[in-house]
Design an enzyme around this catalytic site. Sequence first.
Site, PDB file in Angstrom:
ATOM      1  N   THR A  70      -5.538  29.578  -6.512  1.00 61.31           N
ATOM      2  CA  THR A  70      -5.540  28.187  -6.070  1.00 61.31           C
ATOM      3  C   THR A  70      -4.597  27.867  -4.913  1.00 61.31           C
ATOM      4  O   THR A  70      -5.030  27.365  -3.874  1.00 61.31           O
ATOM      5  CB  THR A  70      -5.202  27.279  -7.269  1.00 61.31           C
ATOM      6  OG1 THR A  70      -6.205  27.462  -8.263  1.00 61.31           O
ATOM      7  CG2 THR A  70      -5.156  25.824  -6.848  1.00 61.31           C
ATOM      8  N   ASN A  91       0.160  32.321  -6.865  1.00 58.19           N
ATOM      9  CA  ASN A  91       0.655  31.136  -7.581  1.00 58.19           C
ATOM     10  C   ASN A  91       2.030  31.406  -8.176  1.00 58.19           C
ATOM     11  O   ASN A  91       2.752  30.469  -8.527  1.00 58.19           O
ATOM     12  CB  ASN A  91      -0.304  30.745  -8.705  1.00 58.19           C
ATOM     13  CG  ASN A  91      -1.612  30.164  -8.186  1.00 58.19           C
ATOM     14  OD1 ASN A  91      -1.754  29.901  -6.991  1.00 58.19           O
ATOM     15  ND2 ASN A  91      -2.571  29.980  -9.080  1.00 58.19           N
ATOM     16  N   TYR A 154       2.553  15.543  -7.335  1.00 57.36           N
ATOM     17  CA  TYR A 154       1.503  16.138  -8.149  1.00 57.36           C
ATOM     18  C   TYR A 154       1.662  15.760  -9.622  1.00 57.36           C
ATOM     19  O   TYR A 154       2.747  15.880 -10.199  1.00 57.36           O
ATOM     20  CB  TYR A 154       1.474  17.662  -8.025  1.00 57.36           C
ATOM     21  CG  TYR A 154       0.369  18.205  -8.912  1.00 57.36           C
ATOM     22  CD1 TYR A 154      -0.957  18.014  -8.554  1.00 57.36           C
ATOM     23  CD2 TYR A 154       0.643  18.810 -10.131  1.00 57.36           C
ATOM     24  CE1 TYR A 154      -1.989  18.427  -9.377  1.00 57.36           C
ATOM     25  CE2 TYR A 154      -0.381  19.233 -10.965  1.00 57.36           C
ATOM     26  CZ  TYR A 154      -1.700  19.030 -10.581  1.00 57.36           C
ATOM     27  OH  TYR A 154      -2.712  19.424 -11.407  1.00 57.36           O
ATOM     28  N   ASP A 189     -12.315  23.798 -12.466  1.00 56.39           N
ATOM     29  CA  ASP A 189     -11.482  24.975 -12.723  1.00 56.39           C
ATOM     30  C   ASP A 189     -10.995  25.045 -14.169  1.00 56.39           C
ATOM     31  O   ASP A 189     -11.136  26.069 -14.843  1.00 56.39           O
ATOM     32  CB  ASP A 189     -10.278  24.958 -11.772  1.00 56.39           C
ATOM     33  CG  ASP A 189      -9.375  26.163 -11.957  1.00 56.39           C
ATOM     34  OD1 ASP A 189      -9.770  27.265 -11.523  1.00 56.39           O
ATOM     35  OD2 ASP A 189      -8.291  26.013 -12.545  1.00 56.39           O
ATOM     36  N   HIS A 193     -12.006  28.051 -16.851  1.00 54.29           N
ATOM     37  CA  HIS A 193     -11.081  28.966 -17.543  1.00 54.29           C
ATOM     38  C   HIS A 193     -11.292  28.904 -19.054  1.00 54.29           C
ATOM     39  O   HIS A 193     -11.291  29.911 -19.746  1.00 54.29           O
ATOM     40  CB  HIS A 193      -9.623  28.576 -17.252  1.00 54.29           C
ATOM     41  CG  HIS A 193      -9.140  28.987 -15.896  1.00 54.29           C
ATOM     42  ND1 HIS A 193      -9.116  30.293 -15.481  1.00 54.29           N
ATOM     43  CD2 HIS A 193      -8.636  28.261 -14.873  1.00 54.29           C
ATOM     44  CE1 HIS A 193      -8.626  30.357 -14.241  1.00 54.29           C
ATOM     45  NE2 HIS A 193      -8.329  29.130 -13.849  1.00 54.29           N
ATOM     46  N   ASP A 237     -11.589  25.921  -3.628  1.00 54.70           N
ATOM     47  CA  ASP A 237     -10.701  27.029  -3.276  1.00 54.70           C
ATOM     48  C   ASP A 237     -11.252  28.396  -3.673  1.00 54.70           C
ATOM     49  O   ASP A 237     -10.961  29.399  -3.033  1.00 54.70           O
ATOM     50  CB  ASP A 237      -9.310  26.804  -3.895  1.00 54.70           C
ATOM     51  CG  ASP A 237      -9.373  26.443  -5.374  1.00 54.70           C
ATOM     52  OD1 ASP A 237     -10.473  26.186  -5.905  1.00 54.70           O
ATOM     53  OD2 ASP A 237      -8.293  26.408  -6.015  1.00 54.70           O
ATOM     54  N   HIS A 238     -12.041  28.451  -4.740  1.00 55.25           N
ATOM     55  CA  HIS A 238     -12.520  29.736  -5.258  1.00 55.25           C
ATOM     56  C   HIS A 238     -13.576  29.469  -6.322  1.00 55.25           C
ATOM     57  O   HIS A 238     -13.779  28.328  -6.725  1.00 55.25           O
ATOM     58  CB  HIS A 238     -11.358  30.535  -5.878  1.00 55.25           C
ATOM     59  CG  HIS A 238     -10.613  29.740  -6.910  1.00 55.25           C
ATOM     60  ND1 HIS A 238     -11.143  29.443  -8.149  1.00 55.25           N
ATOM     61  CD2 HIS A 238      -9.411  29.118  -6.860  1.00 55.25           C
ATOM     62  CE1 HIS A 238     -10.284  28.703  -8.821  1.00 55.25           C
ATOM     63  NE2 HIS A 238      -9.221  28.466  -8.055  1.00 55.25           N
ATOM     64  N   HIS A 336     -10.330  33.830 -12.059  1.00 54.89           N
ATOM     65  CA  HIS A 336     -10.571  34.085 -10.628  1.00 54.89           C
ATOM     66  C   HIS A 336      -9.301  34.704 -10.098  1.00 54.89           C
ATOM     67  O   HIS A 336      -8.297  34.781 -10.818  1.00 54.89           O
ATOM     68  CB  HIS A 336     -10.887  32.761  -9.920  1.00 54.89           C
ATOM     69  CG  HIS A 336      -9.813  31.728 -10.123  1.00 54.89           C
ATOM     70  ND1 HIS A 336      -8.704  31.621  -9.321  1.00 54.89           N
ATOM     71  CD2 HIS A 336      -9.643  30.795 -11.106  1.00 54.89           C
ATOM     72  CE1 HIS A 336      -7.924  30.653  -9.772  1.00 54.89           C
ATOM     73  NE2 HIS A 336      -8.462  30.140 -10.870  1.00 54.89           N
TER      74      HIS A 336
HETATM   75 ZN   LIG Z   1      -8.106  26.808  -8.094  1.00 57.82          ZN
END
Ligand SMILES: [Zn+2]
Length: 453
Positions: A70, A91, A154, A189, A193, A237-238, A336
């Site tokens: 990410t 990360n 955030y 995301d 997961h 992002d992925h 990922h």
């Molecule tokens: Zn991500």
Amino acid sequence: MKLLVILLFSGLITGYRGNSSHSLPSKLLLVSFDGFRADYLQDYEFPHLQNFIKEGVLVEHVKNVFITKTFPNHYSIVTGLYEESHGIVANSMYDASTKKRFSDFDDKDPFWWNEAEPIWVTNQLQENRSSAAAMWPGTDVPIHNTTPSYFMNYSSSVSFEERLNNITMWLMNSNPPVTFATLYWEEPDASGHKYGPEDKENMYRVLKGIDDLIGELVHRLKVLGLWENLNVIITSDHGMTQCSKERLINLDLCIDNSSYTLVDLTPVAALLPKINITEVYNKLKVCDPHMNVYLKEEIPARFHYQHNDRIQPIILVADEGWTIVLNKSLSKLGDHGYDNSLSSMHPFLAAHGPAFHKGYKQSTINSVDIYPMMCHILGLKPHPNNGTFGHTKCLLVDQWCINLPEAIGIVIGALLVLTTLTCLIIIMQNRLSVPRPFSRLQLQEDDDDPLIE
Ligand SMILES: [Zn+2]
Ligand SMILES: *[C@@H]1O[C@H](CO)[C@@H](O)[C@H](O)[C@H]1NC(C)=O
Ligand SMILES: *[C@@H]1O[C@H](CO)[C@@H](O)[C@H](O)[C@H]1NC(C)=O
Ligand SMILES: *[C@@H]1O[C@H](CO)[C@@H](O)[C@H](O)[C@H]1NC(C)=O
Ligand SMILES: *[C@@H]1O[C@H](CO)[C@@H](O)[C@H](O)[C@H]1NC(C)=O
Ligand SMILES: *[C@@H]1O[C@H](CO)[C@@H](O)[C@H](O)[C@H]1NC(C)=O
Ligand SMILES: *[C@@H]1O[C@H](CO)[C@@H](O)[C@H](O)[C@H]1NC(C)=O
Ligand SMILES: *[C@@H]1O[C@H](CO)[C@@H](O)[C@H](O)[C@H]1NC(C)=O
Ligand SMILES: CC(=O)N[C@H]1CO[C@H](CO)[C@@H](O)[C@@H]1O
């Protein structure tokens, strides 16, 4: 006559005034739905997103950067740089010279971000422009001493509605005007997961929820009168791939955990050996056939993942769907981070607005190509980067573009026309020259045969 001159003149003036609005800087909203795998678009229904695409452009697969995590990928989108060049290489990071640590929960030290300049900072260095962020990794950090003029710290507990409300408010009422804005959302995301992408029932529900959020976004922009003039990019992002408790690589079975410091674990592990590197490497090399083991110097060049102090001396790359663990059971069903050439790791990109064509589809670009395209739309001079502006020209209304299939089509078409013309000319010439001897022959026949009649 007088009337005509007046009409012409006023026409010129209104035309001039109307179209001088084009000289106002254009505005761009960059949206990321984390972990939106490219082929969710084929496998599930997205009525709102498909409407957005119908009036805009779609890139079906975006080849992102290794490692497909990410923070690194979000920073590549806004800098156009590979991870080794922007410095957010995972990360979870460790810097040996300063002994600093970075994680997605402890990411506010500008030290980690300052190796590059993200587009929201560049945008603000231009006179009379500001940037705004409803979250995006790095937007709540003073990078080169600059945060966006408007931002949120955030927090995953702020609702999509509040993020959307505030970012549109900033886009509407600010002076100097907000010309670049970001909007970030944690799904799909988190659910990818949790359930794994092969859990169709749960993913159907989650992805329908994402499509509804896109519907809300478009509705809000229309209500506020932003829809026609704002450029909007929706990307991610992925992707995500299925994991299984049958596909575990247990490092503790291969090597004593006291012989290295573990900086990052799965699916790309980063190890800092505490003893002789060769010894650690040799043990890991024979550990498991479903994992590639690289000394930093031998990481494949195609990853562009080598030239940075934050990349550790040994990295382990699990095969797709395999999970590296430390003598523990599996904690997530989707993941990922794997090889960025795997299509399951790729996101998509859709865009709408005055800068983009309507109803155009392209199969692929690189995620680092997004940065030069955004700089072009905003009229910013891009910093040196690893993207190629040419790859995105076909998406943009102000660019002249011929893609390869089109070029081949045009060449073949031209050849066909030429051969047809040549054939026609040859046939015509034959037709024009052949009849004469024929008619002469006929004449001769006629001349020679009066007796028959
Ligand atoms: Zn991500
Ligand atoms: C910047 O904005 C201010 C006020 O809106 C205006 O007076 C000034 O001329 C602008 N400067 C430029 C370079 O556009
Ligand atoms: C969004 O805007 C409202 C109203 O200005 C404000 O009270 C709130 O704190 C903002 N939310 C965030 C997360 O910044
Ligand atoms: C973000 O958090 C910091 C520290 O907790 C605080 O000082 C700052 O005002 C916050 N910024 C915004 C925009 O909420
Ligand atoms: C793995 O964990 C179990 C208990 O959870 C322990 O008995 C065993 O010794 C551990 N094995 C290794 C190699 O660390
Ligand atoms: C190493 O393994 C042992 C037992 O297997 C465990 O108690 C210890 O916490 C582990 N150390 C680290 C750094 O993970
Ligand atoms: C590390 O071990 C290898 C063989 O196991 C040896 O050849 C090498 O000299 C050692 N390197 C260091 C720095 O001790
Ligand atoms: C990526 O771009 C940076 C900045 O221009 C450059 O230093 C680096 O060498 C580039 N990387 C590759 C693999 O070309
Ligand atoms: C040719 C052209 O683009 N004309 C536009 C100029 O601006 C006015 C007002 O914004 C529009 O109505 C015209 O269509």
